[in-house]
Motif scaffolding. Sequence first.
Motif, mmCIF file in Angstrom:
data_model
loop_
_atom_site.group_PDB
_atom_site.id
_atom_site.type_symbol
_atom_site.label_atom_id
_atom_site.label_comp_id
_atom_site.label_asym_id
_atom_site.label_seq_id
_atom_site.Cartn_x
_atom_site.Cartn_y
_atom_site.Cartn_z
ATOM 1 N N ASP A 342 44.495 34.120 39.576
ATOM 2 C CA ASP A 342 43.570 34.974 38.816
ATOM 3 C C ASP A 342 43.045 36.126 39.671
ATOM 4 O OD1 ASP A 342 43.823 33.468 36.542
ATOM 5 O OD2 ASP A 342 41.857 32.498 36.694
ATOM 6 N N ILE A 343 42.785 35.857 40.941
ATOM 7 C CA ILE A 343 42.272 36.907 41.834
ATOM 8 C C ILE A 343 43.313 38.005 42.023
ATOM 9 C CG2 ILE A 343 41.555 37.374 44.214
ATOM 10 C CD1 ILE A 343 40.207 34.556 44.139
ATOM 11 N N TYR A 344 44.576 37.625 42.162
ATOM 12 C CA TYR A 344 45.627 38.632 42.266
ATOM 13 C C TYR A 344 45.764 39.418 40.962
ATOM 14 C CZ TYR A 344 47.372 37.567 46.917
ATOM 15 O OH TYR A 344 47.490 37.451 48.269
ATOM 16 N N LEU A 345 45.623 38.752 39.830
ATOM 17 C CA LEU A 345 45.652 39.451 38.544
ATOM 18 C C LEU A 345 44.535 40.485 38.489
ATOM 19 C CD1 LEU A 345 46.795 39.707 35.635
ATOM 20 C CD2 LEU A 345 45.149 37.924 34.968
ATOM 21 N N ARG A 346 43.359 40.108 38.937
ATOM 22 C CA ARG A 346 42.239 41.047 38.969
ATOM 23 C C ARG A 346 42.520 42.198 39.937
ATOM 24 N NH1 ARG A 346 36.154 39.788 38.174
ATOM 25 N NH2 ARG A 346 35.402 41.941 38.116
ATOM 26 N N ALA A 347 43.057 41.868 41.091
ATOM 27 C CA ALA A 347 43.325 42.891 42.096
ATOM 28 C C ALA A 347 44.277 43.955 41.556
ATOM 29 C CB ALA A 347 43.899 42.251 43.356
ATOM 30 N N VAL A 348 45.222 43.561 40.730
ATOM 31 C CA VAL A 348 46.179 44.497 40.155
ATOM 32 C C VAL A 348 45.552 45.312 39.020
ATOM 33 C CG1 VAL A 348 48.260 44.598 38.721
ATOM 34 C CG2 VAL A 348 48.262 43.236 40.814
ATOM 35 N N CYS A 349 44.772 44.661 38.174
ATOM 36 C CA CYS A 349 44.315 45.288 36.929
ATOM 37 C C CYS A 349 42.960 45.979 37.018
ATOM 38 C CB CYS A 349 44.255 44.234 35.815
ATOM 39 S SG CYS A 349 45.856 43.525 35.369
#
Length: 447
Positions: A342-349
């Motif tokens: 989820d943190i990587y998803l946030r980092a991208v978006c």
Amino acid sequence: MVDAPIEEVFAWHGRPGAITRLTPPWQPVRVVAEASSLRDGHAVLGFPGGLRWVAAHQPDAYDPPHQFEDVLESRPLARVLRWRHTHRFAEVDGDRTRVEDSVATPVPRRALRAMFRYRHAQLADDLTAHARARSWTDRALTVAVTGSNGLVGKAVTALLSTGGHRVLRLVRRAARAPEERRWDPLDPAADLLRGVDAVIHLAGEPIAGRFTHAHEVAIRDSRVEPTRLLAQRAATSPDGPTAFVSASAIGIYGPDRGDEPLTEDSERGEGFLADVVAEWEAATAPAEQAGLRCVRVRTGIVQSPQGGTLRLLYPLFAAGAGGRLGDGTHWLSWIGIDDLADIYLRAVCDQATSGPINAVAPRPVRNQRYTRTLASVLHRPAVLPVPALAPRLLLGRRGADELALADQNVRPARLLAQEHVFRHPELDSALRHVLGVLPPGAAEEVG
């Protein structure tokens, strides 16, 4: 019950990565091939010993967005086991869907309960994560990922693709599929990042292992220069990314910080890993200086039985042979594998996320608390303490001090300031989820 429209819930199941997101991590199973279609495709799972589970989707039961069905047809499994799995979806209202799994099989219901509880939790939590991500960007992004076949890479790429994003896997061998591009870490091609919106850079030599000179050189060399060259390529690609997200580690704070709460603003520590991580993070400078949004994900101790320390501890504790390490007072800053994704998803978006972020759960624990919790989840005693000498024999003195005995009380200050939602902020919940252990008093029904 899932808080998402029926069309979105059904579509999620048909996207690349869905079967990976739904496969319980405690089972000795790997995804060999995904089904190309919920109507008539075939999904293949691999078991130890070369056994294959081939799930054939049935055209006559395909009724989007309300139902699809798969049947076990691989030999020799299909000769001894009957399995017909019907996936049903019913609209409750415009924003909620009831999901029901019906399985015709002689396998006892009790044996399937943990698996389907896990699947339903993954589905609900993933759809919630994607809904949050759409509040940051409503675009379907193209994301290039290195290290996509590792523990973290598999979770991150599957989460991205089930959210409707396109994942390009940067691989070191020759590309074998349209969604792969060959990446030479020491000479990235000029068109490597053509048409890419964001890069997630996860590749690097595993840190775990005996800290010999050769191992330390491999750790540094696999991170620093490849990161610099990839960041430089991202900075100079005219049709390239606007975001560069790089793995990092809480090792930057040093191995012996005691009770000091460590946030992203804390001073870096001393030691081999602190030096390597500082160089690793500095290697992203070409992208940042070119105006790309750079995020450095300082990852804690990832919780999954498929890798990391939990993979080593799980069989020991399951056998009742676990216990605290040393005196058990050192801090352990952990993160569940799905929370990390989820943190990587946030980092991208999320355009508001940049710089270093501590990818750890909000409640770190001391080693003695960790071992008691793991033993409690597995209903086993934890009465066999491991002397500090043991990891030093295995990892070497420096490896033991910087890994097994590291004392780091790390807090995700920047994520908390952004009101980031953690799926599993508590250790007990995180371990139960990835180990398939139902909480006390859990309902008998799963669907």
